[in-house]
Design a protein around this motif. Structure first.
Motif, PDB file in Angstrom:
ATOM      1  N   GLY A 100     -46.091  29.383  97.432  1.00 13.17           N
ATOM      2  CA  GLY A 100     -45.223  29.238  96.262  1.00 13.17           C
ATOM      3  C   GLY A 100     -45.735  28.318  95.185  1.00 13.17           C
ATOM      4  N   GLN A 101     -46.700  27.428  95.511  1.00 19.80           N
ATOM      5  CA  GLN A 101     -47.112  26.452  94.516  1.00 19.80           C
ATOM      6  C   GLN A 101     -48.503  25.903  94.838  1.00 19.80           C
ATOM      7  N   VAL A 102     -49.050  25.216  93.834  1.00 19.75           N
ATOM      8  CA  VAL A 102     -50.322  24.512  93.987  1.00 19.75           C
ATOM      9  C   VAL A 102     -50.042  23.027  93.799  1.00 19.75           C
ATOM     10  N   ARG A 103     -50.640  22.230  94.679  1.00 20.96           N
ATOM     11  CA  ARG A 103     -50.394  20.785  94.671  1.00 20.96           C
ATOM     12  C   ARG A 103     -51.704  20.062  94.385  1.00 20.96           C
ATOM     13  N   LEU A 104     -51.651  19.146  93.391  1.00 23.26           N
ATOM     14  CA  LEU A 104     -52.834  18.369  93.021  1.00 23.26           C
ATOM     15  C   LEU A 104     -52.450  16.896  93.112  1.00 23.26           C
ATOM     16  N   GLU A 105     -53.187  16.150  93.913  1.00 26.45           N
ATOM     17  CA  GLU A 105     -52.870  14.741  94.158  1.00 26.45           C
ATOM     18  C   GLU A 105     -54.039  13.868  93.742  1.00 26.45           C
ATOM     19  N   VAL A 106     -53.737  12.790  92.994  1.00 27.19           N
ATOM     20  CA  VAL A 106     -54.753  11.828  92.553  1.00 27.19           C
ATOM     21  C   VAL A 106     -54.382  10.464  93.116  1.00 27.19           C
ATOM     22  N   THR A 107     -55.272   9.859  93.885  1.00 24.22           N
ATOM     23  CA  THR A 107     -55.038   8.534  94.464  1.00 24.22           C
ATOM     24  C   THR A 107     -56.209   7.626  94.146  1.00 24.22           C
TER      25      THR A 107
ATOM     26  N   ALA B 252     -52.310   3.557  93.823  1.00 24.69           N
ATOM     27  CA  ALA B 252     -51.372   4.443  93.136  1.00 24.69           C
ATOM     28  C   ALA B 252     -51.586   5.880  93.590  1.00 24.69           C
ATOM     29  N   ARG B 253     -50.513   6.674  93.517  1.00 21.19           N
ATOM     30  CA  ARG B 253     -50.578   8.068  93.968  1.00 21.19           C
ATOM     31  C   ARG B 253     -49.735   8.919  93.011  1.00 21.19           C
ATOM     32  N   PHE B 254     -50.403   9.856  92.324  1.00 21.47           N
ATOM     33  CA  PHE B 254     -49.733  10.794  91.432  1.00 21.47           C
ATOM     34  C   PHE B 254     -49.867  12.195  92.021  1.00 21.47           C
ATOM     35  N   VAL B 255     -48.766  12.934  92.029  1.00 20.61           N
ATOM     36  CA  VAL B 255     -48.759  14.271  92.618  1.00 20.61           C
ATOM     37  C   VAL B 255     -48.222  15.255  91.582  1.00 20.61           C
ATOM     38  N   LEU B 256     -49.015  16.309  91.352  1.00 18.96           N
ATOM     39  CA  LEU B 256     -48.650  17.380  90.420  1.00 18.96           C
ATOM     40  C   LEU B 256     -48.328  18.643  91.211  1.00 18.96           C
ATOM     41  N   TRP B 257     -47.155  19.220  90.943  1.00 19.90           N
ATOM     42  CA  TRP B 257     -46.778  20.500  91.549  1.00 19.90           C
ATOM     43  C   TRP B 257     -46.711  21.548  90.447  1.00 19.90           C
ATOM     44  N   LEU B 258     -47.419  22.647  90.655  1.00 21.60           N
ATOM     45  CA  LEU B 258     -47.384  23.767  89.704  1.00 21.60           C
ATOM     46  C   LEU B 258     -46.995  25.029  90.451  1.00 21.60           C
ATOM     47  N   PRO B 259     -45.977  25.777  89.972  1.00 23.07           N
ATOM     48  CA  PRO B 259     -45.557  26.996  90.659  1.00 23.07           C
ATOM     49  C   PRO B 259     -46.558  28.135  90.518  1.00 23.07           C
ATOM     50  N   ARG B 260     -46.553  29.029  91.469  1.00 22.51           N
ATOM     51  CA  ARG B 260     -47.457  30.178  91.433  1.00 22.51           C
ATOM     52  C   ARG B 260     -47.092  31.146  90.303  1.00 22.51           C
ATOM     53  N   ASN B 261     -45.777  31.259  90.049  1.00 19.25           N
ATOM     54  CA  ASN B 261     -45.318  32.169  88.997  1.00 19.25           C
ATOM     55  C   ASN B 261     -44.582  31.358  87.932  1.00 19.25           C
TER      56      ASN B 261
END
Length: 469
Positions: free
Chosen positions: A389-396, A455-464
């Motif tokens: 359902g989604q793509v997750r991108l995490e920057v730490t 620090a931890r930033f998390v980006l969630w982007l939906p597939r559609n």
């Protein structure tokens, strides 16, 4: 367990019914109690008066000192359940007369008056009457004759009548219940109708309808509250209109200023680029000033570009050009373009395809990684993960992380955690722009601290995604 109802209507109904029923019950019970006491007193007076009259009628015919026949005659005149005593003589002993108590005998022998006593025996109420017989001389003086008369009377009939009065009180209270419910419904309806109107008005105001008002009815406290709410709504409407105008003016000012600065900044950028090519041949002081001018010019250009981007989000004119993108490859391209490949580690499961605006994804990654490099510490890690359902991108990063004071304001515009770093290359808009870009794609961006620190930033982007295009 909560027994008291929560709703105002239910509480009004319960309170009104309880007060009415309890009031009716208390009044009925009080009336029944008074009637019961009056019935007992009246019955006792009637019995004692009858007994006194019977004794007075036969007393002049008695002989003194009395014999057994005299006592029998006195007992017959008074009636059954009567005990007449004189010294060792007894008339009518046995049966119910055995209920005569020692306390009653003592009271009769110690005075010259009629004495009564109520007792309960054999599960029934009884009235005991005792009186001494006195002899009246021709001169009117009275002397004790030594004769004592005791009478026992069953009060079961009186008790039954009292029980009937009690049942009538209970029935009266029960009959008051439906009437109380009906009156409570009518009262609750009339009281709560203005409250419901105020509730509906408040909901409309909360939903953004600043024209919502309630018409006041009557001159009671609810009408005054309605007028106050209407005045508050009018004041709020005026304040909101002024605030929206101020916001619109601020956005327009930022957009206009940014637009007007683009042309002179383009010229200035071209000049500093030429200046950069000749800076090496300058004197040390002039070279340092030239490099400072070049740095500040580039910083000013980035600030103007960020302001223009923010103004597009504020005015709703930001658009996306969605295409099929390999997220892992886009992250690598972003790092390569900025010379960060050697300083940032990327962990991705291979190719991760997603429909997204490549330029805006690049802005998000650049802002997150740039923030980690400037304010964090090595190692800086970018992880890419995918689900159906989604793509997750995490920057730490390996820095000290975000403090509790900073965390709520991370995405605020122009916010800088360290007030001493007023001349950092960032504009204070990077993370705010990253968040707006994430939401433009239907996603979300969150900030926090990693379990191991940093620090931890998390980006969630939906597939559609549903994005503006």
């Amino acid at each position: 367990m909560r027994l008291w109802p929560r709703g105002l209507r239910a509480r009004l109904l319960v309170a009104f019914v309880l007060v009415t029923v309890l009031g009716a019950g208390a009044a009925s019970w009080s009336s029944a109690r008074s009637a019961s006491d009056a019935l007992v007193v009246t019955t006792q007076q009637r019995i004692t008066q009858t007994m006194t009259d019977q004794i007075r009628a036969v007393t002049p015919q008695l002989t003194y000192p009395p014999d057994q026949a005299t006592l029998d005659r006195l007992r017959a005149a008074v009636g059954v359940n009567t005990l007449v005593t004189y010294e060792n003589l007894r008339a009518g002993a046995g049966g119910d007369t055995g209920l005569v108590t020692a306390a009653l005998r003592t009271a009769v022998r110690g005075g010259e008056r009629l004495v009564t006593q109520r007792i309960t025996a054999r599960d029934r109420p009884w009235l005991l009457i005792g009186t001494p017989i006195t002899v009246t001389a021709p001169d009117g003086t009275q002397t004790p004759s030594g004769i004592e008369v005791y009478s026992v009377h069953d009060l079961s009939g009186v008790e039954q009548r009292i029980d009937g009065l009690t049942r009538s009180a209970v029935v009266t209270a029960a009959l008051a219940l439906p009437l109380a419910v009906l009156l409570a419904l009518l009262a609750a309806g009339s009281v709560l109708r203005p409250v419901r109107m105020l509730r509906d008005t408040a909901r409309r105001l909360a939903a953004g309808d600043m024209d919502a008002r309630s018409a006041p009815h009557g001159a009671d406290e609810l009408a005054e509250l309605t007028v106050t709410v209407n005045e508050m709504a009018g004041s709020l409407q005026s304040s909101m209109a002024a605030l929206r105008q101020m916001q619109a003016d601020a956005r327009r000012f930022a957009a206009d200023v940014s637009h007007e600065l683009r042309t002179p900044l383009s010229t200035l950028t071209a000049v500093v680029e030429v200046l950069a090519t000749t800076a090496d041949g300058m004197a040390p002081d002039a070279r340092e000033s030239a490099r400072l001018a070049i740095t500040e010019t580039h910083r000013l250009v980035r600030l103007v570009e960020d302001l223009m981007e923010v103004s597009r989000f504020d005015t709703g004119t930001a658009r996306s050009h969605v295409e099929e993108v390999d997220v892992a490859g886009a992250v690598q391209d972003c790092l390569r373009a900025r010379g960060w490949l050697e300083r940032v580690e990327v962990a991705a499961p291979g190719e991760v395809r997603l429909r997204v605006d490549r330029r805006r994804l690049d802005v998000i990654v650049a802002n997150l990684v740039g923030n980690a490099l400037r304010h964090g510490a090595p190692p800086v890690l970018v992880r890419v993960a995918a689900s159906p359902g989604q793509v997750r991108l995490e920057v730490t990063d390996g820095g000290p992380g975000l403090s509790e004071q900073v965390l709520p304001h991370v995405f605020d515009r122009f916010y800088k955690a360290d007030i001493a770093r007023t001349r950092t290359p960032g504009s204070g808009l990077g993370l705010a722009i990253a968040l707006e870009n994430a939401r433009l794609h239907g996603g979300e961006l969150t900030a926090g601290n990693a379990s191991g620190g940093g620090a931890r930033f998390v980006l969630w982007l939906p597939r559609n995604p549903e994005v503006a295009s």
